[in-house]
Design a protein around this motif. Structure first.
Motif, PDB file in Angstrom:
ATOM      1  N   THR A  56       5.271  -3.226  10.688  1.00  0.00           N
ATOM      2  CA  THR A  56       4.224  -3.064   9.688  1.00  0.00           C
ATOM      3  C   THR A  56       4.744  -2.167   8.573  1.00  0.00           C
ATOM      4  OG1 THR A  56       3.315  -1.151  10.862  1.00  0.00           O
ATOM      5  CG2 THR A  56       2.394  -3.326  11.403  1.00  0.00           C
ATOM      6  N   CYS A  57       4.081  -2.182   7.453  1.00  0.00           N
ATOM      7  CA  CYS A  57       4.460  -1.306   6.335  1.00  0.00           C
ATOM      8  C   CYS A  57       3.919   0.089   6.622  1.00  0.00           C
ATOM      9  CB  CYS A  57       3.919  -1.871   5.023  1.00  0.00           C
ATOM     10  SG  CYS A  57       4.721  -3.399   4.526  1.00  0.00           S
ATOM     11  N   GLN A  58       4.744   0.896   7.269  1.00  0.00           N
ATOM     12  CA  GLN A  58       4.320   2.220   7.739  1.00  0.00           C
ATOM     13  C   GLN A  58       5.314   3.323   7.385  1.00  0.00           C
ATOM     14  OE1 GLN A  58       5.037   2.827  12.071  1.00  0.00           O
ATOM     15  NE2 GLN A  58       5.522   0.626  12.129  1.00  0.00           N
ATOM     16  N   TYR A  59       6.452   2.948   6.786  1.00  0.00           N
ATOM     17  CA  TYR A  59       7.506   3.926   6.564  1.00  0.00           C
ATOM     18  C   TYR A  59       7.547   4.383   5.112  1.00  0.00           C
ATOM     19  CZ  TYR A  59       8.943   1.961  11.031  1.00  0.00           C
ATOM     20  OH  TYR A  59       8.966   1.529  12.334  1.00  0.00           O
ATOM     21  N   ASP A  60       8.011   5.614   4.925  1.00  0.00           N
ATOM     22  CA  ASP A  60       8.156   6.148   3.574  1.00  0.00           C
ATOM     23  C   ASP A  60       9.417   5.599   2.903  1.00  0.00           C
ATOM     24  OD1 ASP A  60       5.863   7.775   3.937  1.00  0.00           O
ATOM     25  OD2 ASP A  60       7.096   9.238   5.031  1.00  0.00           O
ATOM     26  N   GLU A  61      10.399   5.215   3.697  1.00  0.00           N
ATOM     27  CA  GLU A  61      11.630   4.634   3.160  1.00  0.00           C
ATOM     28  C   GLU A  61      12.370   3.886   4.254  1.00  0.00           C
ATOM     29  OE1 GLU A  61      13.194   3.019   1.198  1.00  0.00           O
ATOM     30  OE2 GLU A  61      13.723   4.466  -0.357  1.00  0.00           O
ATOM     31  N   ILE A  62      13.135   2.897   3.841  1.00  0.00           N
ATOM     32  CA  ILE A  62      14.005   2.136   4.743  1.00  0.00           C
ATOM     33  C   ILE A  62      15.334   1.938   4.029  1.00  0.00           C
ATOM     34  CG2 ILE A  62      14.389  -0.071   5.923  1.00  0.00           C
ATOM     35  CD1 ILE A  62      11.357  -0.363   6.155  1.00  0.00           C
ATOM     36  N   ASP A 118       0.823  -1.210   0.000  1.00  0.00           N
ATOM     37  CA  ASP A 118       0.000   0.000   0.000  1.00  0.00           C
ATOM     38  C   ASP A 118       0.862   1.267   0.000  1.00  0.00           C
ATOM     39  OD1 ASP A 118      -2.310  -1.591   0.099  1.00  0.00           O
ATOM     40  OD2 ASP A 118      -2.300  -1.622   2.287  1.00  0.00           O
ATOM     41  N   GLY A 119       1.960   1.184  -0.725  1.00  0.00           N
ATOM     42  CA  GLY A 119       2.809   2.356  -0.895  1.00  0.00           C
ATOM     43  C   GLY A 119       3.740   2.648   0.260  1.00  0.00           C
ATOM     44  N   LYS A 120       3.749   1.810   1.310  1.00  0.00           N
ATOM     45  CA  LYS A 120       4.617   2.024   2.463  1.00  0.00           C
ATOM     46  C   LYS A 120       5.546   0.829   2.656  1.00  0.00           C
ATOM     47  CE  LYS A 120       2.774   5.985   3.839  1.00  0.00           C
ATOM     48  NZ  LYS A 120       3.570   7.244   3.922  1.00  0.00           N
ATOM     49  N   TYR A 121       6.670   1.076   3.371  1.00  0.00           N
ATOM     50  CA  TYR A 121       7.673   0.043   3.564  1.00  0.00           C
ATOM     51  C   TYR A 121       7.670  -0.500   4.995  1.00  0.00           C
ATOM     52  CZ  TYR A 121       9.692   1.548  -0.872  1.00  0.00           C
ATOM     53  OH  TYR A 121       9.886   1.854  -2.191  1.00  0.00           O
ATOM     54  N   GLY A 122       8.072  -1.763   5.109  1.00  0.00           N
ATOM     55  CA  GLY A 122       8.264  -2.413   6.396  1.00  0.00           C
ATOM     56  C   GLY A 122       9.378  -3.419   6.260  1.00  0.00           C
ATOM     57  N   ILE A 123       9.644  -4.169   7.328  1.00  0.00           N
ATOM     58  CA  ILE A 123      10.660  -5.207   7.250  1.00  0.00           C
ATOM     59  C   ILE A 123      10.100  -6.532   7.765  1.00  0.00           C
ATOM     60  CG2 ILE A 123      12.696  -3.735   7.342  1.00  0.00           C
ATOM     61  CD1 ILE A 123      12.899  -4.209  10.310  1.00  0.00           C
ATOM     62  N   ILE A 124      10.568  -7.618   7.149  1.00  0.00           N
ATOM     63  CA  ILE A 124      10.215  -8.973   7.565  1.00  0.00           C
ATOM     64  C   ILE A 124      11.512  -9.757   7.745  1.00  0.00           C
ATOM     65  CG2 ILE A 124       7.981  -8.934   6.371  1.00  0.00           C
ATOM     66  CD1 ILE A 124       9.275 -10.666   4.166  1.00  0.00           C
ATOM     67  N   ASP A 125      11.420 -10.888   8.469  1.00  0.00           N
ATOM     68  CA  ASP A 125      12.608 -11.735   8.545  1.00  0.00           C
ATOM     69  C   ASP A 125      12.557 -12.753   7.417  1.00  0.00           C
ATOM     70  OD1 ASP A 125      10.946 -13.862   9.311  1.00  0.00           O
ATOM     71  OD2 ASP A 125      11.534 -13.790  11.427  1.00  0.00           O
ATOM     72  N   LEU A 126      13.504 -13.671   7.372  1.00  0.00           N
ATOM     73  CA  LEU A 126      13.605 -14.587   6.238  1.00  0.00           C
ATOM     74  C   LEU A 126      12.584 -15.710   6.274  1.00  0.00           C
ATOM     75  CD1 LEU A 126      17.473 -14.806   5.747  1.00  0.00           C
ATOM     76  CD2 LEU A 126      15.829 -13.279   4.695  1.00  0.00           C
ATOM     77  N   THR A 127      11.792 -15.789   7.358  1.00  0.00           N
ATOM     78  CA  THR A 127      10.673 -16.745   7.396  1.00  0.00           C
ATOM     79  C   THR A 127       9.372 -16.076   6.970  1.00  0.00           C
ATOM     80  OG1 THR A 127      10.004 -16.299   9.695  1.00  0.00           O
ATOM     81  CG2 THR A 127      11.795 -17.890   9.342  1.00  0.00           C
ATOM     82  N   GLY A 128       9.431 -14.768   6.755  1.00  0.00           N
ATOM     83  CA  GLY A 128       8.225 -14.018   6.398  1.00  0.00           C
ATOM     84  C   GLY A 128       7.573 -13.354   7.586  1.00  0.00           C
ATOM     85  N   LYS A 129       8.113 -13.550   8.788  1.00  0.00           N
ATOM     86  CA  LYS A 129       7.534 -12.918   9.980  1.00  0.00           C
ATOM     87  C   LYS A 129       7.669 -11.402   9.880  1.00  0.00           C
ATOM     88  CE  LYS A 129       8.194 -12.479  14.994  1.00  0.00           C
ATOM     89  NZ  LYS A 129       9.035 -12.896  16.154  1.00  0.00           N
ATOM     90  N   VAL A 180      15.625   1.468  13.499  1.00  0.00           N
ATOM     91  CA  VAL A 180      14.929   0.243  13.914  1.00  0.00           C
ATOM     92  C   VAL A 180      15.932  -0.898  13.856  1.00  0.00           C
ATOM     93  CG1 VAL A 180      13.137  -1.426  13.245  1.00  0.00           C
ATOM     94  CG2 VAL A 180      12.651   1.030  13.175  1.00  0.00           C
ATOM     95  N   ASP A 181      15.886  -1.805  14.858  1.00  0.00           N
ATOM     96  CA  ASP A 181      16.824  -2.928  14.856  1.00  0.00           C
ATOM     97  C   ASP A 181      16.202  -4.160  14.198  1.00  0.00           C
ATOM     98  OD1 ASP A 181      15.128  -4.147  16.716  1.00  0.00           O
ATOM     99  OD2 ASP A 181      16.472  -3.838  18.424  1.00  0.00           O
ATOM    100  N   LYS A 182      16.930  -5.264  14.171  1.00  0.00           N
ATOM    101  CA  LYS A 182      16.489  -6.462  13.461  1.00  0.00           C
ATOM    102  C   LYS A 182      15.310  -7.152  14.124  1.00  0.00           C
ATOM    103  CE  LYS A 182      19.688  -9.709  15.675  1.00  0.00           C
ATOM    104  NZ  LYS A 182      20.708 -10.751  15.418  1.00  0.00           N
ATOM    105  N   GLU A 183      14.960  -6.750  15.358  1.00  0.00           N
ATOM    106  CA  GLU A 183      13.768  -7.272  16.019  1.00  0.00           C
ATOM    107  C   GLU A 183      12.538  -6.415  15.709  1.00  0.00           C
ATOM    108  OE1 GLU A 183      14.053 -10.088  17.534  1.00  0.00           O
ATOM    109  OE2 GLU A 183      16.243 -10.160  17.406  1.00  0.00           O
ATOM    110  N   VAL A 201      18.504  -0.473  10.706  1.00  0.00           N
ATOM    111  CA  VAL A 201      18.183   0.275   9.487  1.00  0.00           C
ATOM    112  C   VAL A 201      17.658   1.652   9.867  1.00  0.00           C
ATOM    113  CG1 VAL A 201      17.691  -1.717   8.011  1.00  0.00           C
ATOM    114  CG2 VAL A 201      15.854  -0.755   9.422  1.00  0.00           C
ATOM    115  N   LYS A 202      17.817   2.578   8.914  1.00  0.00           N
ATOM    116  CA  LYS A 202      17.264   3.922   9.088  1.00  0.00           C
ATOM    117  C   LYS A 202      15.896   3.969   8.437  1.00  0.00           C
ATOM    118  CE  LYS A 202      19.285   7.366   6.893  1.00  0.00           C
ATOM    119  NZ  LYS A 202      20.291   8.432   6.614  1.00  0.00           N
TER     120      LYS A 202
END
Length: 505
Positions: A161-167, A146-157, A188-191, A177-178
């Motif tokens: 949430t996808c709430q950022y304009d950029e990562i 939906d036009g926003k970025y988030g992060i997941i781990d390698l299992t898909g967890k 934001v850290d890897k957790e 990551v910034k």
């Protein structure tokens, strides 16, 4: 998948007792079955832990595992990114429009199935070290929805949430990551935990590790926060240098550098053009630069070492790698030469507590902590974790621990099944007992790599064998201008070491 813009880029009951015993028997049988399967794999020359690598053939990209099995046929125009080589998550870019910069992305697993399909974009988080060598975050992936970025781990967890304009990555820092939201940035850290509040206009690294903190910018001024979002230096300075130690920091005010304490108290502000290092023993002061030369000054302003050196870098307390008249040596605070300035370069390895000095012929002197040359030759490998280094002396390769005790290759690489051996100017392979397994017939060979393969050279061409000594690739590849010879089956490591891919000529 939608389009995006291309960037530059794991109580006693007898019935119950009987059931438990039966279950144990079943488990034991299962273990023996598994051992039999794994033993069969060993006999077939397969490795136990499977890694994945990118491959390149006929100008197309694919994926192969470390047994040499093709997982994804080379069919993609763009290199397939593997964030963590132990995980079967492969990130693909396709349908690239080079005029508009638009492209599509998808993620595949080892069954060539598309995964993480709920996202519009799936991309690796690229980073680089101080030498501009690219690497990827190996525990998280950037996704878009939906036009926003988030992060997941390698299992898909979902980590955020996808709430950022950029990562984006923070240069050189792993596992953080910034993130940008409404033109403000945080970390934001890897957790998925927000460790620096999203309130700044810019953030960068202070040191080589996120635990050292971050330089932050707010309303045109700079400060420092730590990895728990605590303010170390208020955002009131014109600049913050990436020079700190002993709760001392180098800031910029009124166009000049100033050494200050954590509480903002000024310690040193004159007598230099630039502060390049704060010494381990703060009483010894700083390394400073003046009129293009380097020296050492105490925090009282007393000059200990006049600025006569072209380069100066502390190794251990009170010792410095110094460059003078184009050559490198080691001096102490009294300017006494501990290592004469005769080398092209000198590096100090703190964990090994040794100096690696390069001579004009590209050979190295390996010097101990008492400044005695202990070994000379071409240093080909240094394994900090395993505690040894490999050095080529003449035509022979020798192995030493950090106490300079010579070790056998069978001790250093205990998991190998074959070891290179030389006789009458030719190379072959022996087993751990020293028995000849492959006769002396090759002009050159490599030791087995982590996947069980070794390179063999004959008549100027390279090929490979597996861990049983079976020829996987006859010597037909011309690899004379390759920096490293390494094989997986018939595939050899690509010329661009930074990309770490395998191809076939």
């Amino acid at each position: 998948m939608s389009r995006g813009r291309r960037y530059e880029e794991p109580k006693l009951n007898l019935k119950k007792v009987f059931a438990v015993v039966l279950a144990i028997v079943v488990v034991i049988m299962f273990i023996f079955i598994i051992k039999g399967i794994l033993g069969k794999d060993r006999e077939q020359g397969k490795i136990m832990s499977k890694n994945y690598v990118s491959i390149f053939k006929d100008n197309k990209w694919g994926v192969m595992d470390s047994n040499g099995t093709i997982i994804i046929d080379p069919s993609y125009e763009e290199m397939i990114t593997i964030p963590n080589h132990k995980n079967d998550v492969f990130l693909c870019v396709y349908d690239v429009n080079y005029e508009t910069g638009e492209y599509k992305t998808k993620a595949l697993n080892s069954k060539n199935e598309e995964i993480f399909t709920q996202y519009e974009q799936i991309e690796p988080i690229a980073n680089k070290d101080q030498k501009d060598h690219m690497w990827y975050e190996d525990s998280m992936i950037k996704v878009k929805k939906d036009g926003k970025y988030g992060i997941i781990d390698l299992t898909g967890k979902e980590l955020t949430t996808c709430q950022y304009d950029e990562i984006v990555a923070i240069d050189g820092l792993k596992d953080v990551v910034k993130v940008t939201k409404e033109e403000k940035v945080g970390v934001v850290d890897k957790e998925g935990k927000e460790i620096v509040a999203i309130q700044y206009t810019d953030i960068t690294n202070l040191g080589k590790d996120s635990k050292e903190g971050f330089i932050v910018k707010e309303e045109g001024k700079y400060g420092v926060v730590d990895s728990t979002n605590q303010t170390i230096l208020e955002t009131k300075y014109e600049g913050i240098e990436k020079v700190h130690r002993n709760e001392m920091y180098v800031v910029k005010q009124a166009g000049s550098q100033i050494l200050i304490k954590k509480d903002g108290e000024e310690v040193q502000k004159t007598g230099y053009d630039e502060i390049t290092e704060i010494l381990k023993n703060i009483e010894n002061g700083i390394i400073y630069k003046k009129d293009g030369k380097f020296g050492v000054m105490k925090t009282t302003g007393e000059v200990t070492i006049a600025p006569d050196y072209e380069e100066l870098k502390e190794t251990k307390t009170g010792l410095f790698i110094a460059k003078q008249k184009g050559k490198y040596g080691v001096i102490d605070l009294q300017k006494e030469n501990k290592i004469e300035p005769i080398y092209q370069s000198i590096q100090y390895n703190e964990k090994a507590d040794i100096y690696i000095a390069e001579k004009e012929d590209y050979e190295n002197d390996i010097i101990d902590s008492t400044f005695v040359i202990r070994q000379s030759g071409i240093l080909t490998d240094l394994e900090e974790e395993k505690g040894y280094f490999e050095i080529k002396q003449g035509e022979d390769y020798r192995y030493y621990n950090f106490k300079f005790e010579e070790k056998k290759i069978t001790d250093i690489k205990a998991n190998n099944t074959l070891f290179k051996s030389k006789k009458d100017g030719k190379y072959g392979f022996v087993n751990k007992k020293g028995e000849v397994i492959i006769d002396y017939q090759y002009d050159d060979v490599t030791e087995q790599n982590q996947y069980g393969y070794a390179g063999i050279k004959k008549d100027g061409k390279w090929g490979s064998i597996n861990l049983k000594g079976e020829i996987m690739q006859e010597p037909t590849y011309d690899l004379e201008d390759y920096l490293k010879i390494d094989f997986i089956g018939r595939w050899h490591l690509g010329k661009d070491m930074n990309m770490n891919y395998y191809n076939q000529n």
